[in-house]
Design an enzyme around this catalytic site. Structure first.
Site, mmCIF file in Angstrom:
data_model
loop_
_atom_site.group_PDB
_atom_site.id
_atom_site.type_symbol
_atom_site.label_atom_id
_atom_site.label_comp_id
_atom_site.label_asym_id
_atom_site.label_seq_id
_atom_site.Cartn_x
_atom_site.Cartn_y
_atom_site.Cartn_z
ATOM 1 N N GLU A 14 -0.364 4.762 -0.470
ATOM 2 C CA GLU A 14 -1.164 5.989 -0.585
ATOM 3 C C GLU A 14 -0.288 7.216 -0.420
ATOM 4 O O GLU A 14 0.549 7.282 0.480
ATOM 5 C CB GLU A 14 -2.269 6.012 0.469
ATOM 6 N N ARG A 41 -2.082 -2.771 -18.107
ATOM 7 C CA ARG A 41 -3.340 -2.015 -18.061
ATOM 8 C C ARG A 41 -3.215 -0.943 -16.982
ATOM 9 O O ARG A 41 -3.076 -1.260 -15.800
ATOM 10 C CB ARG A 41 -4.516 -2.924 -17.728
ATOM 11 N N LYS A 60 -2.332 0.280 -24.663
ATOM 12 C CA LYS A 60 -2.730 0.167 -26.082
ATOM 13 C C LYS A 60 -1.464 0.191 -26.945
ATOM 14 O O LYS A 60 -0.619 -0.661 -26.749
ATOM 15 C CB LYS A 60 -3.774 1.228 -26.390
ATOM 16 N N THR A 63 -4.007 5.876 -21.635
ATOM 17 C CA THR A 63 -3.853 4.536 -21.068
ATOM 18 C C THR A 63 -2.427 4.099 -21.376
ATOM 19 O O THR A 63 -1.748 4.698 -22.212
ATOM 20 C CB THR A 63 -4.822 3.534 -21.714
ATOM 21 N N TYR A 73 0.850 -1.192 0.000
ATOM 22 C CA TYR A 73 0.000 0.000 0.000
ATOM 23 C C TYR A 73 0.882 1.237 0.000
ATOM 24 O O TYR A 73 1.760 1.359 0.851
ATOM 25 C CB TYR A 73 -0.908 0.026 1.243
HETATM 26 C C1 LIG Z 1 -9.417 3.108 -24.124
HETATM 27 C C2 LIG Z 1 -9.716 4.547 -23.980
HETATM 28 C C3 LIG Z 1 -9.978 5.123 -22.736
HETATM 29 C C4 LIG Z 1 -10.312 4.355 -21.490
HETATM 30 O O1 LIG Z 1 -9.509 3.465 -21.016
HETATM 31 P P1 LIG Z 1 -9.947 2.384 -19.931
HETATM 32 O O2 LIG Z 1 -8.618 1.984 -19.419
HETATM 33 O O3 LIG Z 1 -10.658 1.314 -20.683
HETATM 34 O O4 LIG Z 1 -10.808 3.041 -18.910
HETATM 35 C C5 LIG Z 1 -10.099 6.499 -22.662
HETATM 36 N N1 LIG Z 1 -9.993 7.256 -23.752
HETATM 37 C C6 LIG Z 1 -9.787 6.737 -24.985
HETATM 38 C C7 LIG Z 1 -9.686 7.644 -26.153
HETATM 39 C C8 LIG Z 1 -9.662 5.365 -25.133
HETATM 40 O O5 LIG Z 1 -9.486 4.862 -26.345
#
Ligand SMILES: *Cc1c(COP(=O)(O)O)cnc(C)c1O
Length: 415
Positions: A54, A233, A227, A224, A52
């Protein structure tokens, strides 16, 4: 005593192994997905999951932060350096909470925000009505030009002048073209709005020099990390020094408790990978592959929103093929090609069964595929469309997909 996952929980072990095999055997074209390195997976599964933390480095609420502080500082410094930002917060649990934090750092509930509408490629969290961002703020939505599929800055400027939003949000989840952050910044300045740029999809392209950076033009940049950036994640928010304190406070204690330190360690690893020359090559190849795939798809008679792509994704309008989006996505999956159905601009079909298909090249590029393979995948997609109800042909295509996947095994390392 059972120790490993396999011994301890064979049921879950088997399912994870099954998912690994599934991901390796198919062509994954969902543009928000990727394969991370073994190093990123190891960090994600590491000991920091037990901790933890915080607070922020140097100012934590619990003892025992000597390692956590160093890890978070490394992640922040790598993010700042990679994106050229004054300040980085690596604690948002995912993209959606990062966006909410960005808005709440710059505006109050009830203020007006303005983002790209979901059916036109925007994200839920850009003020769409079912999202909390569309409920606690007054949300104005802009679209793309329905004729061209491109963002239309005259329309956006008119809307901004009319509604005087506190925040303009740019960035997208299904937009196949470069985003002109400078043009957005000019409009924001003109109407006295803050600019939030959400680069969740294209962060890897920005980091690798394959897309212009929003950092010099934006008050806050959110992304994020899982991607095109090819990390775990998670999410980050980058900002100018003047917003740093407010942003940090909004994330913790405003919206979150303890940061996911194991994820932050894996973000650090991914940012290290993203700073390598190999990553630049990967980012550029993603775009080359998408362009090659788009060109071939056009030759096969597919109608592409905006006529093509200059990033990692392609949005196909299937209406001229008379195939509903979901049916196409299911037939492709049957043939070993993973995609998602998607609304297209001006879509009159319901969102659960929209008229379009969204595909992209990050994951196949990570596997080492180049233009030749991207064009081959386009041919397979066309063959699926032409044989949408023919199980035998779909089976044959699946065998070809498997052969292609065997030629391009998923690598464990990219550096
Ligand atoms: C994927 C995405 C998000 C959100 O991401 P999460 O991790 O799924 O909450 C936000 N903005 C855009 C443009 C995205 O493509």
């Amino acid at each position: 005593m059972a120790a490993s996952l396999e011994q301890n929980d064979p049921e879950i072990f088997k399912l994870i192994t099954q998912e690994e095999q599934r991901q390796k055997r198919i062509i994954r074209l969902i543009p928000s997905e990727n394969y991370v390195s073994k190093a990123v997976r190891e960090a994600t599964g590491g000991w920091l999951t037990n901790k933890y933390s915080e607070g922020y480095p140097g100012k934590r609420y619990y003892e025992g932060q000597d390692v956590a502080d160093v890890v978070e500082n490394i992640a922040r410094e790598r993010a700042k350096k990679l994106f050229g930002a004054d300040h980085a917060n690596v604690q948002p649990h995912s993209g959606s909470p990062a966006n909410l934090a960005a808005y709440l750092a710059l505006a109050e509930p009830g203020d007006t925000i303005m983002g790209l509408a979901l059916p036109d490629g925007g994200h839920l969290t850009h003020g769409w009505k079912v999202s909390i961002t569309g409920k606690i703020f007054k949300s104005v939505q802009y679209g793309v030009n329905p004729q061209t599929g491109f963002l239309d800055f005259n329309l956006i400027e008119d809307l901004a002048k009319k509604h005087k939003p506190k925040i303009i949000i740019c960035g997208a989840t299904a937009y196949p073209r470069q985003i002109d952050f400078e043009a957005f910044a000019a409009i924001a300045k003109n109407v006295g709005a803050f600019l939030v740029s959400d680069i969740a999809h294209i962060a890897g392209l920005v980091a690798g020099g394959a897309h212009k950076s929003p950092v010099p033009f934006s008050d806050i940049v959110t992304t994020t990390t899982h991607k095109t950036l090819r990390g775990p994640r998670g999410a980050m928010a980058l900002c100018k020094e003047q917003h740093a304190q407010k942003l940090d406070k909004t994330i913790f204690p405003g919206l979150q408790g303890g940061p996911h330190m194991h994820t932050i360690s894996a973000i650090a690893v991914a940012l290290g990978e993203a700073a390598t020359p190999a990553f630049k090559e990967y980012a550029k190849q993603i775009v080359k592959n998408a362009k090659a795939m788009a060109e071939k798809l056009s030759e096969y008679g597919f109608n592409l929103v905006s006529g093509g792509t200059d990033n990692h994704l392609i949005l196909i309008d299937l209406r001229n093929k008379n195939i509903p989006g979901r049916k196409m996505a299911k037939a492709l999956m049957r043939a070993g090609i993973e995609s998602n159905c998607n609304s297209v601009p001006g879509d009159t079909a319901p969102p659960f069964n929209p008229s379009g298909l969204r595909i992209g090249t990050p994951a196949i590029t990570t596997r080492g595929m180049k233009e030749e393979q991207a064009m081959r995948v386009a041919a397979l997609i066309s063959r699926v469309a032409d044989n949408i109800d023919n199980e035998d042909v779909l089976d044959k295509i699946k065998q070809q997909v498997e052969a292609l996947c065997n030629q391009f095994p998923v690598p464990d390392s990219f550096i």
